[in-house]
Design a protein around this motif. Sequence first.
Motif, PDB file in Angstrom:
ATOM      1  N   PRO A 123       0.807  -1.227   0.000  1.00 38.48           N
ATOM      2  CA  PRO A 123       0.000   0.000   0.000  1.00 38.48           C
ATOM      3  C   PRO A 123       0.836   1.271   0.000  1.00 38.48           C
ATOM      4  N   GLU A 124       2.112   1.165   0.355  1.00 37.08           N
ATOM      5  CA  GLU A 124       2.962   2.366   0.379  1.00 37.08           C
ATOM      6  C   GLU A 124       3.388   2.780  -1.028  1.00 37.08           C
ATOM      7  N   ASP A 125       3.223   1.906  -2.021  1.00 38.57           N
ATOM      8  CA  ASP A 125       3.619   2.221  -3.392  1.00 38.57           C
ATOM      9  C   ASP A 125       2.413   2.722  -4.191  1.00 38.57           C
ATOM     10  N   GLU A 126       2.657   3.683  -5.068  1.00 38.77           N
ATOM     11  CA  GLU A 126       1.605   4.214  -5.936  1.00 38.77           C
ATOM     12  C   GLU A 126       1.676   3.490  -7.272  1.00 38.77           C
ATOM     13  N   LEU A 127       0.679   2.642  -7.528  1.00 34.15           N
ATOM     14  CA  LEU A 127       0.601   1.892  -8.783  1.00 34.15           C
ATOM     15  C   LEU A 127      -0.519   2.499  -9.625  1.00 34.15           C
ATOM     16  N   MET A 128      -0.146   3.183 -10.685  1.00 35.76           N
ATOM     17  CA  MET A 128      -1.095   3.884 -11.535  1.00 35.76           C
ATOM     18  C   MET A 128      -1.527   2.980 -12.690  1.00 35.76           C
ATOM     19  N   THR A 129      -2.832   2.969 -12.962  1.00 32.22           N
ATOM     20  CA  THR A 129      -3.395   2.065 -13.959  1.00 32.22           C
ATOM     21  C   THR A 129      -3.713   2.780 -15.257  1.00 32.22           C
ATOM     22  N   ARG A 130      -3.479   2.069 -16.369  1.00 26.92           N
ATOM     23  CA  ARG A 130      -3.906   2.520 -17.680  1.00 26.92           C
ATOM     24  C   ARG A 130      -4.584   1.356 -18.378  1.00 26.92           C
ATOM     25  N   TYR A 131      -5.617   1.641 -19.186  1.00 30.17           N
ATOM     26  CA  TYR A 131      -6.339   0.597 -19.896  1.00 30.17           C
ATOM     27  C   TYR A 131      -6.211   0.829 -21.398  1.00 30.17           C
ATOM     28  N   GLU A 132      -5.227   0.177 -22.014  1.00 38.25           N
ATOM     29  CA  GLU A 132      -5.061   0.262 -23.469  1.00 38.25           C
ATOM     30  C   GLU A 132      -4.608  -1.099 -23.967  1.00 38.25           C
ATOM     31  N   SER A 133      -5.464  -1.749 -24.741  1.00 39.12           N
ATOM     32  CA  SER A 133      -5.191  -3.104 -25.177  1.00 39.12           C
ATOM     33  C   SER A 133      -3.958  -3.183 -26.068  1.00 39.12           C
ATOM     34  N   GLY A 134      -3.169  -4.242 -25.889  1.00 42.50           N
ATOM     35  CA  GLY A 134      -2.098  -4.538 -26.814  1.00 42.50           C
ATOM     36  C   GLY A 134      -0.709  -4.492 -26.233  1.00 42.50           C
ATOM     37  N   LEU A 135      -0.033  -5.664 -26.129  1.00 46.46           N
ATOM     38  CA  LEU A 135       1.318  -5.673 -25.582  1.00 46.46           C
ATOM     39  C   LEU A 135       2.327  -5.113 -26.573  1.00 46.46           C
ATOM     40  N   THR A 136       2.106  -5.291 -27.869  1.00 47.37           N
ATOM     41  CA  THR A 136       3.041  -4.727 -28.847  1.00 47.37           C
ATOM     42  C   THR A 136       3.124  -3.219 -28.691  1.00 47.37           C
ATOM     43  N   GLY A 137       1.970  -2.564 -28.580  1.00 49.47           N
ATOM     44  CA  GLY A 137       1.961  -1.120 -28.381  1.00 49.47           C
ATOM     45  C   GLY A 137       2.554  -0.733 -27.043  1.00 49.47           C
ATOM     46  N   ALA A 138       2.240  -1.502 -26.003  1.00 47.76           N
ATOM     47  CA  ALA A 138       2.758  -1.191 -24.669  1.00 47.76           C
ATOM     48  C   ALA A 138       4.275  -1.360 -24.620  1.00 47.76           C
ATOM     49  N   ALA A 203     -10.211 -10.842 -34.661  1.00 45.08           N
ATOM     50  CA  ALA A 203      -9.090 -11.048 -33.730  1.00 45.08           C
ATOM     51  C   ALA A 203      -8.114  -9.884 -33.809  1.00 45.08           C
ATOM     52  N   GLY A 204      -8.643  -8.686 -34.009  1.00 47.05           N
ATOM     53  CA  GLY A 204      -7.808  -7.484 -33.963  1.00 47.05           C
ATOM     54  C   GLY A 204      -6.953  -7.249 -35.186  1.00 47.05           C
ATOM     55  N   ALA A 205      -7.242  -7.902 -36.308  1.00 44.88           N
ATOM     56  CA  ALA A 205      -6.427  -7.706 -37.508  1.00 44.88           C
ATOM     57  C   ALA A 205      -6.387  -6.226 -37.881  1.00 44.88           C
ATOM     58  N   GLY A 206      -5.194  -5.738 -38.169  1.00 44.10           N
ATOM     59  CA  GLY A 206      -5.037  -4.345 -38.561  1.00 44.10           C
ATOM     60  C   GLY A 206      -4.781  -3.396 -37.417  1.00 44.10           C
ATOM     61  N   ASN A 207      -4.973  -3.844 -36.179  1.00 42.73           N
ATOM     62  CA  ASN A 207      -4.701  -2.990 -35.022  1.00 42.73           C
ATOM     63  C   ASN A 207      -3.197  -3.040 -34.734  1.00 42.73           C
ATOM     64  N   PRO A 208      -2.470  -1.930 -34.897  1.00 40.82           N
ATOM     65  CA  PRO A 208      -1.012  -1.978 -34.738  1.00 40.82           C
ATOM     66  C   PRO A 208      -0.558  -2.244 -33.310  1.00 40.82           C
ATOM     67  N   ARG A 209      -1.466  -2.140 -32.340  1.00 44.01           N
ATOM     68  CA  ARG A 209      -1.092  -2.384 -30.947  1.00 44.01           C
ATOM     69  C   ARG A 209      -1.222  -3.851 -30.549  1.00 44.01           C
ATOM     70  N   THR A 210      -1.906  -4.670 -31.394  1.00 45.92           N
ATOM     71  CA  THR A 210      -2.213  -6.046 -30.965  1.00 45.92           C
ATOM     72  C   THR A 210      -1.842  -7.133 -31.977  1.00 45.92           C
ATOM     73  N   PRO A 211      -0.788  -6.990 -32.769  1.00 40.36           N
ATOM     74  CA  PRO A 211      -0.493  -8.058 -33.735  1.00 40.36           C
ATOM     75  C   PRO A 211      -0.162  -9.390 -33.070  1.00 40.36           C
ATOM     76  N   GLU A 212       0.301  -9.360 -31.823  1.00 45.77           N
ATOM     77  CA  GLU A 212       0.604 -10.619 -31.138  1.00 45.77           C
ATOM     78  C   GLU A 212      -0.660 -11.444 -30.909  1.00 45.77           C
ATOM     79  N   TRP A 213      -1.802 -10.764 -30.723  1.00 47.09           N
ATOM     80  CA  TRP A 213      -3.089 -11.449 -30.529  1.00 47.09           C
ATOM     81  C   TRP A 213      -3.591 -11.997 -31.864  1.00 47.09           C
ATOM     82  N   THR A 214      -3.482 -11.218 -32.931  1.00 46.82           N
ATOM     83  CA  THR A 214      -3.906 -11.673 -34.250  1.00 46.82           C
ATOM     84  C   THR A 214      -3.081 -12.875 -34.686  1.00 46.82           C
ATOM     85  N   ASP A 215      -1.777 -12.850 -34.405  1.00 48.25           N
ATOM     86  CA  ASP A 215      -0.916 -13.980 -34.757  1.00 48.25           C
ATOM     87  C   ASP A 215      -1.324 -15.239 -33.999  1.00 48.25           C
TER      88      ASP A 215
END
Length: 328
Positions: A123-138, A203-215
């Motif tokens: 609880p002493e650490d500040e963990l900030m959340t973001r919601y954006e699909s895609g490990l390639t983009g992340a 399956a996310g084809a064409g989304n540049p952030r998620t090609p790992e999911w399409t593959d």
Amino acid sequence: MPAPTVDPRLLRAFLAVAEELHFTRAAARLYVAQQALSRDIRRLEKELGAELFVRTTRQVALTADGARLLPYARRVLEAQEELVAAFQVPTGRAASRRPLFVDVNSPGLVGERVLARARALAPEDELMTRYESGLTGAAVEILAGRLDASFGRFAGLDPAVRARLAQRPVRYEPMAVILPEDHRLAPRDEVPLAALAGESVYAGAGNPRTPEWTDLARQLFEGRGIEVSPPEPLAVGVEEFQRVIAKNRNPVLAVVDFPAVPGTVIRPLVDPVPLSPVSLVWRKGFQHPGVAALGRAVDQLAAEEGWLTHPAGGWIPAMDALNMMSGS
């Protein structure tokens, strides 16, 4: 003649352009003006005595010398990051407690659960959340220092990107399909993969952030008569996602814990049970107590819920299976 001494900042500029193949995007990634980036590239070319890029009004491409420099630049910058991390001594509690920025992809999924447990553990650490699909983009943002950690299919990343990242296996996550409520397969409790033959599945084809999911989808569908549906405009938000499903009526590849979408049902896939391999991913050499807390949370949840127990008969690509067993 003495060998040139190369400023790591120039190598970082080179790497950004080499990975983006676009000066404007590379400048935005580095938070510098495009003119300054171009100046750094010219300086590096002068110091090395080699042209690194071919530039036209339409595209940027690596020369043979640029391609030769690329692996060296990656190794030098990775070594520098590890060196700095190894000798970085906090000057006080606040210095080691800067917020950790974590992308959990979507609400309700495994990343959000790990983050919630990590917050309870530290609880002493500040963990900030973001919601954006895609490990390639992340991954691009993690390596650029704009994000600290994310979750997803590590084996689906480019090998050169994987080499600069650390990962910790989290879960073999069973996959599912999202169907319109009146779809022919909606009355079933489970959907055998064979029943999807003849379907075009999104399956996310064409989304540049998620090609790992399409593959992953393409490998799963291969030889089963199932098509990956063509690229669609990216739907942002539940209402827009719902509208696109209702309009196109294509099944959507998902995981069993995907949040409910009004007007649809989610059905587990079986025969075999396809598995989505989820890992926690962060930059090699990066040290933060929040990353350690995420690791402890993974250990607890995996032990409590059997996340890393490979189900009998479960399907997963061989490379992913090896990655999930070995970690990094």
